[in-house]
Motif scaffolding. Structure first.
Motif, PDB file in Angstrom:
ATOM      1  N   ILE A 194      22.810  60.188  45.040  1.00 60.03           N
ATOM      2  CA  ILE A 194      21.392  60.309  44.703  1.00 60.03           C
ATOM      3  C   ILE A 194      21.120  61.697  44.137  1.00 60.03           C
ATOM      4  CG2 ILE A 194      20.401  58.526  46.194  1.00 60.03           C
ATOM      5  CD1 ILE A 194      19.673  60.698  48.138  1.00 60.03           C
ATOM      6  N   TYR A 195      20.157  61.727  43.252  1.00 57.67           N
ATOM      7  CA  TYR A 195      19.803  62.934  42.505  1.00 57.67           C
ATOM      8  C   TYR A 195      18.294  63.150  42.596  1.00 57.67           C
ATOM      9  CZ  TYR A 195      24.384  62.278  40.358  1.00 57.67           C
ATOM     10  OH  TYR A 195      25.733  62.113  40.145  1.00 57.67           O
ATOM     11  N   THR A 196      17.917  64.416  42.497  1.00 56.97           N
ATOM     12  CA  THR A 196      16.500  64.767  42.605  1.00 56.97           C
ATOM     13  C   THR A 196      15.665  64.181  41.471  1.00 56.97           C
ATOM     14  OG1 THR A 196      17.204  66.792  43.638  1.00 56.97           O
ATOM     15  CG2 THR A 196      14.941  66.760  42.848  1.00 56.97           C
ATOM     16  N   CYS A 197      16.246  64.091  40.283  1.00 54.72           N
ATOM     17  CA  CYS A 197      15.445  63.599  39.151  1.00 54.72           C
ATOM     18  C   CYS A 197      16.372  63.079  38.041  1.00 54.72           C
ATOM     19  CB  CYS A 197      14.502  64.701  38.655  1.00 54.72           C
ATOM     20  SG  CYS A 197      15.201  65.830  37.458  1.00 54.72           S
ATOM     21  N   PRO A 198      15.788  62.428  37.008  1.00 56.60           N
ATOM     22  CA  PRO A 198      16.651  61.829  35.976  1.00 56.60           C
ATOM     23  C   PRO A 198      17.371  62.847  35.094  1.00 56.60           C
ATOM     24  CG  PRO A 198      14.328  61.490  35.443  1.00 56.60           C
ATOM     25  CD  PRO A 198      14.374  62.077  36.805  1.00 56.60           C
ATOM     26  N   ALA A 199      17.132  64.135  35.350  1.00 51.45           N
ATOM     27  CA  ALA A 199      17.917  65.133  34.621  1.00 51.45           C
ATOM     28  C   ALA A 199      19.409  64.952  34.909  1.00 51.45           C
ATOM     29  CB  ALA A 199      17.456  66.537  34.991  1.00 51.45           C
ATOM     30  N   CYS A 200      19.739  64.157  35.922  1.00 47.48           N
ATOM     31  CA  CYS A 200      21.163  63.905  36.216  1.00 47.48           C
ATOM     32  C   CYS A 200      21.866  63.264  35.022  1.00 47.48           C
ATOM     33  CB  CYS A 200      21.325  63.048  37.456  1.00 47.48           C
ATOM     34  SG  CYS A 200      20.539  61.428  37.382  1.00 47.48           S
ATOM     35  N   TYR A 201      21.092  62.625  34.133  1.00 47.48           N
ATOM     36  CA  TYR A 201      21.724  61.972  32.976  1.00 47.48           C
ATOM     37  C   TYR A 201      21.974  62.941  31.827  1.00 47.48           C
ATOM     38  CZ  TYR A 201      20.118  58.100  35.778  1.00 47.48           C
ATOM     39  OH  TYR A 201      19.891  57.260  36.844  1.00 47.48           O
ATOM     40  N   VAL A 202      21.795  64.236  32.088  1.00 46.51           N
ATOM     41  CA  VAL A 202      22.039  65.240  31.048  1.00 46.51           C
ATOM     42  C   VAL A 202      23.517  65.215  30.614  1.00 46.51           C
ATOM     43  CG1 VAL A 202      22.522  67.196  32.581  1.00 46.51           C
ATOM     44  CG2 VAL A 202      21.492  67.616  30.364  1.00 46.51           C
ATOM     45  N   PHE A 203      24.360  64.624  31.439  1.00 46.15           N
ATOM     46  CA  PHE A 203      25.773  64.527  31.028  1.00 46.15           C
ATOM     47  C   PHE A 203      25.898  63.733  29.724  1.00 46.15           C
ATOM     48  CE2 PHE A 203      25.429  60.546  33.380  1.00 46.15           C
ATOM     49  CZ  PHE A 203      26.245  59.673  32.671  1.00 46.15           C
ATOM     50  N   ARG A 204      24.904  62.863  29.449  1.00 50.06           N
ATOM     51  CA  ARG A 204      24.898  62.111  28.191  1.00 50.06           C
ATOM     52  C   ARG A 204      24.716  63.063  27.009  1.00 50.06           C
ATOM     53  NH1 ARG A 204      27.177  57.336  28.772  1.00 50.06           N
ATOM     54  NH2 ARG A 204      26.452  56.273  30.604  1.00 50.06           N
ATOM     55  N   ALA A 205      23.853  64.075  27.187  1.00 51.46           N
ATOM     56  CA  ALA A 205      23.639  65.055  26.120  1.00 51.46           C
ATOM     57  C   ALA A 205      24.906  65.885  25.941  1.00 51.46           C
ATOM     58  CB  ALA A 205      22.445  65.950  26.448  1.00 51.46           C
ATOM     59  N   ASN A 206      25.543  66.226  27.034  1.00 51.44           N
ATOM     60  CA  ASN A 206      26.795  66.991  26.932  1.00 51.44           C
ATOM     61  C   ASN A 206      27.836  66.211  26.138  1.00 51.44           C
ATOM     62  OD1 ASN A 206      25.770  69.128  28.309  1.00 51.44           O
ATOM     63  ND2 ASN A 206      26.685  68.579  30.288  1.00 51.44           N
ATOM     64  N   ASN A 207      27.949  64.908  26.429  1.00 49.31           N
ATOM     65  CA  ASN A 207      28.941  64.095  25.705  1.00 49.31           C
ATOM     66  C   ASN A 207      28.566  63.963  24.233  1.00 49.31           C
ATOM     67  OD1 ASN A 207      30.132  63.692  28.149  1.00 49.31           O
ATOM     68  ND2 ASN A 207      29.443  61.575  28.399  1.00 49.31           N
ATOM     69  N   TYR A 208      27.305  63.698  23.989  1.00 46.15           N
ATOM     70  CA  TYR A 208      26.883  63.377  22.619  1.00 46.15           C
ATOM     71  C   TYR A 208      26.906  64.611  21.726  1.00 46.15           C
ATOM     72  CZ  TYR A 208      24.324  60.969  18.913  1.00 46.15           C
ATOM     73  OH  TYR A 208      23.967  60.397  17.723  1.00 46.15           O
ATOM     74  N   PHE A 209      26.408  65.737  22.260  1.00 45.93           N
ATOM     75  CA  PHE A 209      26.299  66.951  21.431  1.00 45.93           C
ATOM     76  C   PHE A 209      27.464  67.925  21.664  1.00 45.93           C
ATOM     77  CE2 PHE A 209      21.746  65.705  22.170  1.00 45.93           C
ATOM     78  CZ  PHE A 209      21.483  65.291  20.870  1.00 45.93           C
ATOM     79  N   HIS A 210      28.441  67.497  22.432  1.00 45.07           N
ATOM     80  CA  HIS A 210      29.558  68.387  22.818  1.00 45.07           C
ATOM     81  C   HIS A 210      29.009  69.691  23.381  1.00 45.07           C
ATOM     82  CE1 HIS A 210      32.001  65.467  20.822  1.00 45.07           C
ATOM     83  NE2 HIS A 210      31.298  65.637  19.717  1.00 45.07           N
ATOM     84  N   ALA A 211      28.049  69.540  24.261  1.00 41.42           N
ATOM     85  CA  ALA A 211      27.399  70.713  24.855  1.00 41.42           C
ATOM     86  C   ALA A 211      27.891  70.901  26.279  1.00 41.42           C
ATOM     87  CB  ALA A 211      25.885  70.510  24.842  1.00 41.42           C
ATOM     88  N   ASN A 212      27.385  71.933  26.902  1.00 41.56           N
ATOM     89  CA  ASN A 212      27.880  72.242  28.238  1.00 41.56           C
ATOM     90  C   ASN A 212      26.722  72.587  29.175  1.00 41.56           C
ATOM     91  OD1 ASN A 212      29.832  72.597  30.113  1.00 41.56           O
ATOM     92  ND2 ASN A 212      30.208  74.761  29.597  1.00 41.56           N
ATOM     93  N   HIS A 213      25.652  71.776  29.099  1.00 40.50           N
ATOM     94  CA  HIS A 213      24.497  72.068  29.936  1.00 40.50           C
ATOM     95  C   HIS A 213      24.837  71.823  31.398  1.00 40.50           C
ATOM     96  CE1 HIS A 213      22.120  72.362  26.384  1.00 40.50           C
ATOM     97  NE2 HIS A 213      22.331  71.115  26.040  1.00 40.50           N
ATOM     98  N   GLU A 214      24.174  72.605  32.226  1.00 34.60           N
ATOM     99  CA  GLU A 214      24.357  72.408  33.664  1.00 34.60           C
ATOM    100  C   GLU A 214      23.937  70.976  34.041  1.00 34.60           C
ATOM    101  OE1 GLU A 214      22.117  75.234  35.953  1.00 34.60           O
ATOM    102  OE2 GLU A 214      22.073  73.885  37.691  1.00 34.60           O
ATOM    103  N   VAL A 215      24.754  70.339  34.861  1.00 34.47           N
ATOM    104  CA  VAL A 215      24.423  68.986  35.333  1.00 34.47           C
ATOM    105  C   VAL A 215      23.921  69.107  36.771  1.00 34.47           C
ATOM    106  CG1 VAL A 215      25.352  66.683  35.799  1.00 34.47           C
ATOM    107  CG2 VAL A 215      26.190  67.982  33.832  1.00 34.47           C
ATOM    108  N   PRO A 216      22.746  68.545  37.076  1.00 35.24           N
ATOM    109  CA  PRO A 216      22.213  68.677  38.438  1.00 35.24           C
ATOM    110  C   PRO A 216      23.171  68.120  39.484  1.00 35.24           C
ATOM    111  CG  PRO A 216      20.590  67.687  36.983  1.00 35.24           C
ATOM    112  CD  PRO A 216      21.867  67.749  36.210  1.00 35.24           C
ATOM    113  N   GLU A 217      23.084  68.729  40.664  1.00 36.27           N
ATOM    114  CA  GLU A 217      23.949  68.232  41.746  1.00 36.27           C
ATOM    115  C   GLU A 217      23.480  66.856  42.217  1.00 36.27           C
ATOM    116  OE1 GLU A 217      24.221  70.910  45.236  1.00 36.27           O
ATOM    117  OE2 GLU A 217      22.544  71.932  44.251  1.00 36.27           O
TER     118      GLU A 217
END
Ligand SMILES: C[S@@+](CC[C@H](N)C(=O)[O-])C[C@H]1O[C@@H](n2cnc3c(N)ncnc32)[C@H](O)[C@@H]1O
Length: 265
Positions: A194-217
């Protein structure tokens, strides 16, 4: 409910920790793909369905640890999942007394077979229908279909969107201030955590944009007790510092995503 069932229910509830809200994906992809989607669905390039068996284990495990007032089955677009009826059933069986919604953009509602409507009725499920501008001409037909099926529903206008994050910015929001302003409890259950908020799906942005944003715990629902999970969810996470939306909302008219990184900044 018999008296005995009521007593057993209250005893079980007494022992569990509680949260007010949980949302979960039946699939990660969507058939609409809104600009700045807080669940990053436009960046899901392949159909990605939640596995029913894993979900069943997850929701049953959670039900032993946490009481939840409201559960929303969404995505992505939940009606794309061919087993949507089964997700509804296992959720209701795990949470007999919660308010359960299917959250949909309505694109498929007119095509849903009778057994879908029957399942909603049988398991006392409500619809949250996000009403997007492209479907304007169909609004009354969709509304009539829901009414004919006698399903309680909420139709939320979705013509104004917002962006919640500040990736790539030097600005930083005070964690507590951001958490306090936004905390309407957008807890997400995703693949056993479980995650605090839907920001947990930021891993999708990392994959798509080849970025390295922090992923929520996220917190493993198999490892932690209900009390521990509840405590985790009651505190800001370090990712909150990126969240400007709650403190300084910025909104714009709804449109389809062009899958540009700026949409989430
Ligand atoms: C991610 S959608 C998934 C469920 C379904 N596909 C739908 O559109 O209702 C869940 C809810 O989040 C809202 N939402 C997503 N991103 C948003 C944003 N950036 N601003 C405002 N609402 C947003 C949608 O309008 C919808 O009501």
């Amino acid at each position: 409910m018999s008296r005995l069932t009521k007593v057993l229910f209250h005893l079980r509830n007494f022992n569990r920790s509680r949260i007010s809200y949980l949302e979960t994906h039946l699939c990660d992809h969507c058939n609409l793909n809104c600009k700045s989607c807080t669940h990053f669905c436009p960046l899901v390039t392949e159909p990605t369905f939640t596995d029913l068996e894993q979900y069943t284990r997850d929701i049953q495990t959670l039900s032993k640890k946490l009481a939840i007032r409201t559960i929303r089955l969404m995505g992505g677009e939940p009606l794309l999942h061919p087993k949507v009826n089964d997700f509804i059933r296992v959720t209701r069986e795990a949470y007999p007394h919660s308010r359960i919604f299917v959250v949909t953009n309505g694109l498929l509602l007119l095509k849903m077979p009778n057994d879908f409507w029957e399942t909603l009725r049988q398991y006392r499920i409500r619809i949250h229908w996000s009403k997007y501008p492209p479907l304007k001409d169909k609004f009354s037909e969709i509304e009539q279909r829901i009414k004919d099926a006698h399903i309680p529903y909420h139709g939320g206008d979705a013509n104004v969107f917002g962006t919640f994050s500040a990736f790539g910015s030097d600005e930083s929001t005070d964690l507590k201030e951001a958490f306090k302003a936004c905390h309407n409890g957008c807890t997400n259950l995703y693949r056993g955590k479980i995650y605090t908020c839907p920001a947990c799906y930021v891993f999708r942005a990392n994959n798509y944009f080849h970025a390295n944003h922090e992923v929520p715990e996220g917190w493993d629902i198999y490892k932690y007790s209900g009390k521990e999970l509840q405590n985790f969810l009651n505190k800001p996470i370090s990712f909150c510092r990126y969240c400007h939306h709650a403190v300084h909302p910025k909104s714009f008219p709804w449109e389809v995503s062009k899958r540009k990184a700026e949409e989430w900044m």
